[in-house]
Design an enzyme around this catalytic site. Sequence first.
Site, mmCIF file in Angstrom:
data_model
loop_
_atom_site.group_PDB
_atom_site.id
_atom_site.type_symbol
_atom_site.label_atom_id
_atom_site.label_comp_id
_atom_site.label_asym_id
_atom_site.label_seq_id
_atom_site.Cartn_x
_atom_site.Cartn_y
_atom_site.Cartn_z
ATOM 1 N N GLU A 40 0.854 -1.190 0.000
ATOM 2 C CA GLU A 40 0.000 0.000 0.000
ATOM 3 C C GLU A 40 0.891 1.242 0.000
ATOM 4 O O GLU A 40 1.991 1.239 0.546
ATOM 5 C CB GLU A 40 -0.850 -0.033 1.264
ATOM 6 N N LYS A 106 -9.722 0.492 -1.705
ATOM 7 C CA LYS A 106 -9.845 0.015 -0.325
ATOM 8 C C LYS A 106 -11.244 0.280 0.226
ATOM 9 O O LYS A 106 -11.732 1.412 0.212
ATOM 10 C CB LYS A 106 -8.788 0.710 0.527
ATOM 11 N N CYS A 142 -4.534 -3.359 3.789
ATOM 12 C CA CYS A 142 -4.252 -2.977 5.172
ATOM 13 C C CYS A 142 -5.412 -3.253 6.139
ATOM 14 O O CYS A 142 -5.653 -4.401 6.499
ATOM 15 C CB CYS A 142 -3.809 -1.515 5.205
#
Length: 264
Positions: A40, A106, A142
Site C-alpha cells: 500500500e 480500499k 491494510c
Amino acid sequence: MRIAVAQIISGADTAANLELVWDYAAQAKNAGAQLVVFPEATMRAFGHSLKDIAEPVDGPWASEVRRMARELEITVVAGMFTPGRDGRVRNTLLVTGPRVEASYDKVHLFDAFGFTESKTVDAGEAPVTFELDGTVFGLATCYDVRFPGLFTANANAGAQVNIVCASWGAGPGKAEQWDLLVRARALDSTTFVVACGQGDPEAIGAGPAGTAPTGIGHSAVVTPLGKPVVALGGKPELAVVDIDPSTVDDVRAALPVLANARTF
C-alpha cells in the site's frame, strides 16, 4: 506459481518510488517470478499530501508501472492514489501485467488507533478479483485484513490467493496483531495469503512521519492452513516463494469452512 513480495519503504518522491518499483520488479523477474506484490502507498508514503499526486489508473504514474510490467513481462500489484469524491482520494491497488489489468479501491478505511483515513480517503464499494495464468487472486488493503467477510467473498468468487497490501501502523501489540490476522484470514477463506507491508522506516534509521501509519514490515506468505511459508522482519527486502494454488481444493475438501458457513 512463483510470487515475489517487495517489502519496500516508499517516500514522498513519486519518481523515486517508481525507481524502487523498477528495481524490485527487475529483481523479481530475474528470480523467475510471475507476479510481484508491492505495498500500500507505493506511490507515496503516508504522512505526506495525497490529493496533489492522485491520478487515474491510466495516468502517468500508473502508465509507467504498466510500461515496466510490460517490458519485464511480469504482473505488478502496487498501491497508489486515485481521485475520489468530495476532494478526497481513493486508496487504490493497481494490478497490471501481460494480459492482466485490474484495480481495487480500499473498502474499509482506517479510522482507528488515532488515525482518521476517511478524512482524506473515499472508500471503495466492492471486492475485486483477477486471474493470472489460471489462478484467481482477491485483493485487500491494510485495515481490510481485520474484516474476514472480504476474504471469504473473494474466495467465494473463486480466489485461491488473497493479496493484502499494507502500510501497517506501529504501536504496542500491532506487529503481533498483523501476524495473527494474516494467518487467520488464510484459515477463514482457505486461501493462500500474500501479505506485503511497507518496511519499517526505523529499520533504516528514519523515524515515522508523526502518527501516520508508515509500516512495520513483517510481510508474509501464508498457506490456506495458516502456516507461514515466509515471514520477513522490518528491513526492505525481496522475498520469492513458490506456491501451488491447486492444493487449495484439497484443503477445502478437508476443511470446508466456506461450504459449511451459515448466515445469521
